[in-house]
Design a protein around this motif. Sequence first.
Motif, PDB file in Angstrom:
ATOM      1  N   ALA A  92      38.065  68.926   9.809  1.00 33.70           N
ATOM      2  CA  ALA A  92      39.315  69.172  10.538  1.00 33.70           C
ATOM      3  C   ALA A  92      39.345  69.263  11.952  1.00 33.70           C
ATOM      4  CB  ALA A  92      40.079  70.377   9.754  1.00 33.70           C
ATOM      5  N   VAL A  93      40.138  68.882  12.757  1.00 33.48           N
ATOM      6  CA  VAL A  93      40.095  68.981  13.986  1.00 33.48           C
ATOM      7  C   VAL A  93      41.572  69.371  14.449  1.00 33.48           C
ATOM      8  CG1 VAL A  93      39.782  67.849  16.340  1.00 33.48           C
ATOM      9  CG2 VAL A  93      38.062  67.456  14.275  1.00 33.48           C
ATOM     10  N   VAL A  94      41.578  70.099  15.382  1.00 34.19           N
ATOM     11  CA  VAL A  94      42.874  70.622  16.081  1.00 34.19           C
ATOM     12  C   VAL A  94      42.717  70.187  17.686  1.00 34.19           C
ATOM     13  CG1 VAL A  94      42.478  72.960  16.426  1.00 34.19           C
ATOM     14  CG2 VAL A  94      44.914  72.163  16.427  1.00 34.19           C
ATOM     15  N   ILE A  95      43.969  69.551  18.271  1.00 37.58           N
ATOM     16  CA  ILE A  95      43.766  69.136  19.693  1.00 37.58           C
ATOM     17  C   ILE A  95      44.944  69.941  20.126  1.00 37.58           C
ATOM     18  CG2 ILE A  95      44.290  67.279  21.365  1.00 37.58           C
ATOM     19  CD1 ILE A  95      43.282  65.338  19.345  1.00 37.58           C
ATOM     20  N   VAL A  96      44.712  70.745  21.224  1.00 34.81           N
ATOM     21  CA  VAL A  96      45.732  71.604  21.843  1.00 34.81           C
ATOM     22  C   VAL A  96      45.877  70.999  23.235  1.00 34.81           C
ATOM     23  CG1 VAL A  96      46.129  73.847  22.844  1.00 34.81           C
ATOM     24  CG2 VAL A  96      45.310  73.619  20.744  1.00 34.81           C
ATOM     25  N   GLY A  97      47.044  70.654  23.783  1.00 33.45           N
ATOM     26  CA  GLY A  97      47.445  69.870  24.916  1.00 33.45           C
ATOM     27  C   GLY A  97      47.639  68.459  24.666  1.00 33.45           C
ATOM     28  N   ILE A  98      48.920  68.134  24.766  1.00 35.58           N
ATOM     29  CA  ILE A  98      49.507  66.703  24.295  1.00 35.58           C
ATOM     30  C   ILE A  98      50.027  65.949  25.549  1.00 35.58           C
ATOM     31  CG2 ILE A  98      50.312  65.315  22.606  1.00 35.58           C
ATOM     32  CD1 ILE A  98      48.227  67.105  21.337  1.00 35.58           C
ATOM     33  N   GLY A  99      49.177  66.127  26.792  1.00 36.53           N
ATOM     34  CA  GLY A  99      49.555  65.369  27.702  1.00 36.53           C
ATOM     35  C   GLY A  99      49.057  63.838  27.635  1.00 36.53           C
ATOM     36  N   ASN A 100      48.677  63.302  28.742  1.00 37.61           N
ATOM     37  CA  ASN A 100      48.147  62.035  28.498  1.00 37.61           C
ATOM     38  C   ASN A 100      47.157  61.889  27.882  1.00 37.61           C
ATOM     39  OD1 ASN A 100      50.488  60.859  29.910  1.00 37.61           O
ATOM     40  ND2 ASN A 100      49.488  61.191  32.314  1.00 37.61           N
ATOM     41  N   LEU A 101      46.158  62.823  28.341  1.00 42.35           N
ATOM     42  CA  LEU A 101      44.816  62.862  27.712  1.00 42.35           C
ATOM     43  C   LEU A 101      44.763  63.248  26.024  1.00 42.35           C
ATOM     44  CD1 LEU A 101      41.699  62.685  27.987  1.00 42.35           C
ATOM     45  CD2 LEU A 101      41.681  64.959  28.799  1.00 42.35           C
ATOM     46  N   GLY A 102      45.757  64.090  26.055  1.00 44.47           N
ATOM     47  CA  GLY A 102      45.848  64.691  24.277  1.00 44.47           C
ATOM     48  C   GLY A 102      46.507  63.260  23.669  1.00 44.47           C
ATOM     49  N   HIS A 103      47.377  62.628  24.196  1.00 49.84           N
ATOM     50  CA  HIS A 103      47.830  61.483  23.594  1.00 49.84           C
ATOM     51  C   HIS A 103      46.706  60.315  23.241  1.00 49.84           C
ATOM     52  CE1 HIS A 103      51.970  62.492  24.059  1.00 49.84           C
ATOM     53  NE2 HIS A 103      52.328  61.504  23.320  1.00 49.84           N
ATOM     54  N   ALA A 104      45.771  60.098  24.289  1.00 48.04           N
ATOM     55  CA  ALA A 104      44.902  59.418  24.193  1.00 48.04           C
ATOM     56  C   ALA A 104      43.754  59.660  23.084  1.00 48.04           C
ATOM     57  CB  ALA A 104      44.159  58.967  25.392  1.00 48.04           C
ATOM     58  N   ALA A 120      46.069  68.596  13.103  1.00 41.95           N
ATOM     59  CA  ALA A 120      47.163  68.868  13.851  1.00 41.95           C
ATOM     60  C   ALA A 120      47.012  68.653  15.545  1.00 41.95           C
ATOM     61  CB  ALA A 120      47.523  70.589  13.528  1.00 41.95           C
ATOM     62  N   LEU A 121      48.234  68.551  16.247  1.00 48.82           N
ATOM     63  CA  LEU A 121      48.485  68.403  17.531  1.00 48.82           C
ATOM     64  C   LEU A 121      49.422  69.452  18.053  1.00 48.82           C
ATOM     65  CD1 LEU A 121      49.185  64.612  17.603  1.00 48.82           C
ATOM     66  CD2 LEU A 121      47.019  65.657  17.964  1.00 48.82           C
ATOM     67  N   LEU A 122      48.988  70.475  19.093  1.00 45.23           N
ATOM     68  CA  LEU A 122      49.813  71.501  19.635  1.00 45.23           C
ATOM     69  C   LEU A 122      49.894  71.504  20.757  1.00 45.23           C
ATOM     70  CD1 LEU A 122      47.576  74.340  17.335  1.00 45.23           C
ATOM     71  CD2 LEU A 122      49.553  72.959  16.787  1.00 45.23           C
ATOM     72  N   ARG A 128      58.134  68.648  23.489  1.00 46.48           N
ATOM     73  CA  ARG A 128      57.206  68.034  22.623  1.00 46.48           C
ATOM     74  C   ARG A 128      57.200  68.208  21.396  1.00 46.48           C
ATOM     75  NH1 ARG A 128      54.404  64.666  26.208  1.00 46.48           N
ATOM     76  NH2 ARG A 128      53.892  65.495  27.976  1.00 46.48           N
ATOM     77  N   HIS A 129      57.773  69.253  20.946  1.00 54.91           N
ATOM     78  CA  HIS A 129      57.628  69.628  19.218  1.00 54.91           C
ATOM     79  C   HIS A 129      58.387  68.624  18.532  1.00 54.91           C
ATOM     80  CE1 HIS A 129      56.766  73.990  20.765  1.00 54.91           C
ATOM     81  NE2 HIS A 129      55.806  73.233  21.143  1.00 54.91           N
ATOM     82  N   GLY A 130      57.777  68.040  17.465  1.00 56.05           N
ATOM     83  CA  GLY A 130      58.542  67.252  16.793  1.00 56.05           C
ATOM     84  C   GLY A 130      58.075  65.500  17.137  1.00 56.05           C
ATOM     85  N   GLU A 131      57.794  65.448  18.236  1.00 49.33           N
ATOM     86  CA  GLU A 131      57.103  64.148  18.715  1.00 49.33           C
ATOM     87  C   GLU A 131      55.856  63.804  17.712  1.00 49.33           C
ATOM     88  OE1 GLU A 131      54.957  62.292  22.655  1.00 49.33           O
ATOM     89  OE2 GLU A 131      55.899  64.092  22.574  1.00 49.33           O
ATOM     90  N   GLU A 132      55.968  62.539  17.457  1.00 50.02           N
ATOM     91  CA  GLU A 132      54.979  61.948  16.532  1.00 50.02           C
ATOM     92  C   GLU A 132      53.874  61.071  17.385  1.00 50.02           C
ATOM     93  OE1 GLU A 132      54.879  58.801  12.891  1.00 50.02           O
ATOM     94  OE2 GLU A 132      55.856  60.868  12.498  1.00 50.02           O
ATOM     95  N   VAL A 133      52.568  61.453  17.339  1.00 48.41           N
ATOM     96  CA  VAL A 133      51.633  60.879  17.890  1.00 48.41           C
ATOM     97  C   VAL A 133      50.528  60.398  16.919  1.00 48.41           C
ATOM     98  CG1 VAL A 133      49.923  60.795  19.836  1.00 48.41           C
ATOM     99  CG2 VAL A 133      51.944  62.157  19.831  1.00 48.41           C
ATOM    100  N   ALA A 134      50.257  59.055  16.768  1.00 47.72           N
ATOM    101  CA  ALA A 134      49.220  58.586  15.718  1.00 47.72           C
ATOM    102  C   ALA A 134      49.331  59.017  14.499  1.00 47.72           C
ATOM    103  CB  ALA A 134      47.783  58.789  16.171  1.00 47.72           C
ATOM    104  N   GLY A 135      50.914  59.222  13.975  1.00 49.08           N
ATOM    105  CA  GLY A 135      51.161  59.719  12.712  1.00 49.08           C
ATOM    106  C   GLY A 135      51.255  61.150  12.327  1.00 49.08           C
ATOM    107  N   VAL A 136      51.030  61.977  13.465  1.00 49.20           N
ATOM    108  CA  VAL A 136      50.891  63.514  13.397  1.00 49.20           C
ATOM    109  C   VAL A 136      51.769  63.979  14.255  1.00 49.20           C
ATOM    110  CG1 VAL A 136      49.603  65.436  13.598  1.00 49.20           C
ATOM    111  CG2 VAL A 136      48.285  63.222  13.007  1.00 49.20           C
ATOM    112  N   GLN A 137      52.791  64.974  13.719  1.00 47.50           N
ATOM    113  CA  GLN A 137      53.717  65.550  14.605  1.00 47.50           C
ATOM    114  C   GLN A 137      53.168  66.538  15.168  1.00 47.50           C
ATOM    115  OE1 GLN A 137      57.069  67.061  12.389  1.00 47.50           O
ATOM    116  NE2 GLN A 137      58.015  64.931  12.708  1.00 47.50           N
ATOM    117  N   VAL A 138      53.837  66.772  16.659  1.00 45.36           N
ATOM    118  CA  VAL A 138      53.320  67.875  17.582  1.00 45.36           C
ATOM    119  C   VAL A 138      53.916  69.182  17.245  1.00 45.36           C
ATOM    120  CG1 VAL A 138      53.229  68.580  19.786  1.00 45.36           C
ATOM    121  CG2 VAL A 138      52.929  66.101  19.468  1.00 45.36           C
ATOM    122  N   ARG A 139      53.027  70.158  17.166  1.00 43.52           N
ATOM    123  CA  ARG A 139      53.857  71.476  16.781  1.00 43.52           C
ATOM    124  C   ARG A 139      53.333  72.371  17.822  1.00 43.52           C
ATOM    125  NH1 ARG A 139      51.470  72.648  10.655  1.00 43.52           N
ATOM    126  NH2 ARG A 139      52.521  74.661  11.064  1.00 43.52           N
TER     127      ARG A 139
END
Length: 218
Positions: A92-104, A120-122, A128-139
């Motif tokens: 299980a991996v969590v990504i923090v920081g959903i800018g351009n790089l985080g999106h990629a 999780a994407l944080l 950005r909260h509630g935005e969906e990226v690759a099927g995962v909602q940004v929290r």
Amino acid sequence: MTARSSSETARDIPEATVARLPVYLRALNTLADEAIRTCSSEDLASAAGVNSAKLRKDLSYLGSYGTRGVGYDVDYLRYQIAREIGVTQDWAVVIVGIGNLGHALANYSGFRSRGFHVVALLDADDTRHGEEVAGVQVRAFDDLEEIVAEQGVAIGVIATPPSGAQQVADRMVACGITSILNFAPTVITVPSGVDVRKVDLSIELQILAYHEQRKAQL
């Protein structure tokens, strides 16, 4: 303590060898996709971009998986390497920081195919909260502790601006994350027992620029 990685695995495999094992696994996966069932050390070394003597020495730390005159069983060897580096299970991996790089990173299909599940994407930016990226909602970043506890997250990815990276790392460590992949262009400090791998794209480009400059001077 400064950013660090374990110098050896539990089986006393040198860190340089550990760093090459995923390269061998990728080469073996490519051979398997081409329906190649056995390969020589020379063929595998060529596919991995190393010399065959180094490859044989690296694989000797895992055990004896080759057969003289036949070579390596591709499927068996890739399973053994995958087991050694721990990708026969999902992490299980969590990504923090959903800018351009985080999106990629969130959209990178290679995570799932290599045993890593982005749970999780944080981001600290509430727009950005509630935005969906690759099927995962940004929290919200404030949900980190809850997500780590619920999902059993051991690996965190930092894709924030450099100014926020240390704070993110501190929160990750405090809630139990013990491995961090840092894409922020800054050095972070962590306690003993926490592994950090740093990916700095600008440094890699500067190294290439150095080599280009050297070529031009010849």
